[in-house]
Design a protein around this motif. Structure first.
Motif, PDB file in Angstrom:
ATOM      1  N   ASN A  86      70.838 -31.728  26.096  1.00  0.00           N
ATOM      2  CA  ASN A  86      69.946 -30.824  25.371  1.00  0.00           C
ATOM      3  C   ASN A  86      68.561 -30.921  26.015  1.00  0.00           C
ATOM      4  O   ASN A  86      67.946 -31.977  26.014  1.00  0.00           O
ATOM      5  N   PRO A  87      68.028 -29.835  26.557  1.00  0.00           N
ATOM      6  CA  PRO A  87      66.748 -29.903  27.273  1.00  0.00           C
ATOM      7  C   PRO A  87      65.554 -30.218  26.368  1.00  0.00           C
ATOM      8  O   PRO A  87      64.467 -30.496  26.867  1.00  0.00           O
ATOM      9  N   ASN A  88      65.734 -30.209  25.055  1.00  0.00           N
ATOM     10  CA  ASN A  88      64.640 -30.523  24.136  1.00  0.00           C
ATOM     11  C   ASN A  88      64.509 -32.020  23.848  1.00  0.00           C
ATOM     12  O   ASN A  88      63.648 -32.419  23.072  1.00  0.00           O
ATOM     13  N   PHE A  89      65.373 -32.819  24.438  1.00  0.00           N
ATOM     14  CA  PHE A  89      65.348 -34.258  24.204  1.00  0.00           C
ATOM     15  C   PHE A  89      65.399 -35.010  25.522  1.00  0.00           C
ATOM     16  O   PHE A  89      65.978 -34.531  26.495  1.00  0.00           O
ATOM     17  N   ARG A  90      64.819 -36.189  25.524  1.00  0.00           N
ATOM     18  CA  ARG A  90      64.876 -37.089  26.675  1.00  0.00           C
ATOM     19  C   ARG A  90      65.273 -38.475  26.177  1.00  0.00           C
ATOM     20  O   ARG A  90      64.851 -38.913  25.104  1.00  0.00           O
ATOM     21  N   ARG A  91      66.066 -39.145  26.978  1.00  0.00           N
ATOM     22  CA  ARG A  91      66.447 -40.531  26.664  1.00  0.00           C
ATOM     23  C   ARG A  91      65.460 -41.467  27.360  1.00  0.00           C
ATOM     24  O   ARG A  91      65.199 -41.337  28.547  1.00  0.00           O
TER      25      ARG A  91
ATOM     26  N   SER B 127      66.754 -48.555  23.780  1.00  0.00           N
ATOM     27  CA  SER B 127      66.770 -47.123  24.087  1.00  0.00           C
ATOM     28  C   SER B 127      66.403 -46.302  22.869  1.00  0.00           C
ATOM     29  O   SER B 127      66.640 -46.720  21.730  1.00  0.00           O
ATOM     30  N   THR B 128      65.839 -45.124  23.135  1.00  0.00           N
ATOM     31  CA  THR B 128      65.541 -44.171  22.077  1.00  0.00           C
ATOM     32  C   THR B 128      65.589 -42.761  22.638  1.00  0.00           C
ATOM     33  O   THR B 128      65.684 -42.569  23.854  1.00  0.00           O
ATOM     34  N   ILE B 129      65.535 -41.817  21.758  1.00  0.00           N
ATOM     35  CA  ILE B 129      65.495 -40.407  22.139  1.00  0.00           C
ATOM     36  C   ILE B 129      64.163 -39.849  21.700  1.00  0.00           C
ATOM     37  O   ILE B 129      63.719 -40.067  20.577  1.00  0.00           O
TER      38      ILE B 129
END
Length: 120
Positions: A92-97, A113-115
């Motif tokens: 999903n381009p609206n989120f980054r890990r 880790s988080t989003i």
């Protein structure tokens, strides 16, 4: 008539000393294991505080993080840890890990880790 002398023989004393020595070695090993575990928990707590502070700071900046890697240092409770943030795209381009890895020298203490979402 000979009087019988009561007491311990040399072999009995040596066996008793060997038993006491084994008990002391076992107690020392248990104490060392407890000390090592307490130090590991302390390192883990400090690393978790550092990683959470960095990830929460990233979220509070309300900026969409760029893909890539960056380094940081963190000092908590008198300990300095080296950290590395890795930002990766998601399907999903609206989120980054975002992955945070904290190291004490060559030893990795914690990975977290988080989003992070894209704010309008």
């Amino acid at each position: 008539m000979t009087a019988r002398v009561r007491g311990f023989t040399l072999i009995e004393v040596l066996v008793a000393l060997a038993i006491v020595a084994l008990a002391l070695v076992a107690g020392l090993q248990a104490t060392m294991a407890l000390t090592t575990n307490a130090q590991r928990q302390s390192d883990l707590l400090v690393a978790q505080l550092c990683a959470q502070n960095k990830l929460v700071g990233l979220r509070l900046s309300r900026q969409f993080p760029a893909v890539g890697e960056s380094s940081f240092t963190c000092e908590e409770a008198g300990r300095a840890l080296d950290g590395r943030l890795s930002v990766q795209p998601t399907p999903n381009p609206n989120f980054r890990r975002v992955d945070a890895r904290l190291q004490d020298g060559a030893f990795t203490v914690l990975r977290l880790s988080t989003i992070v979402g894209n704010f309008p």
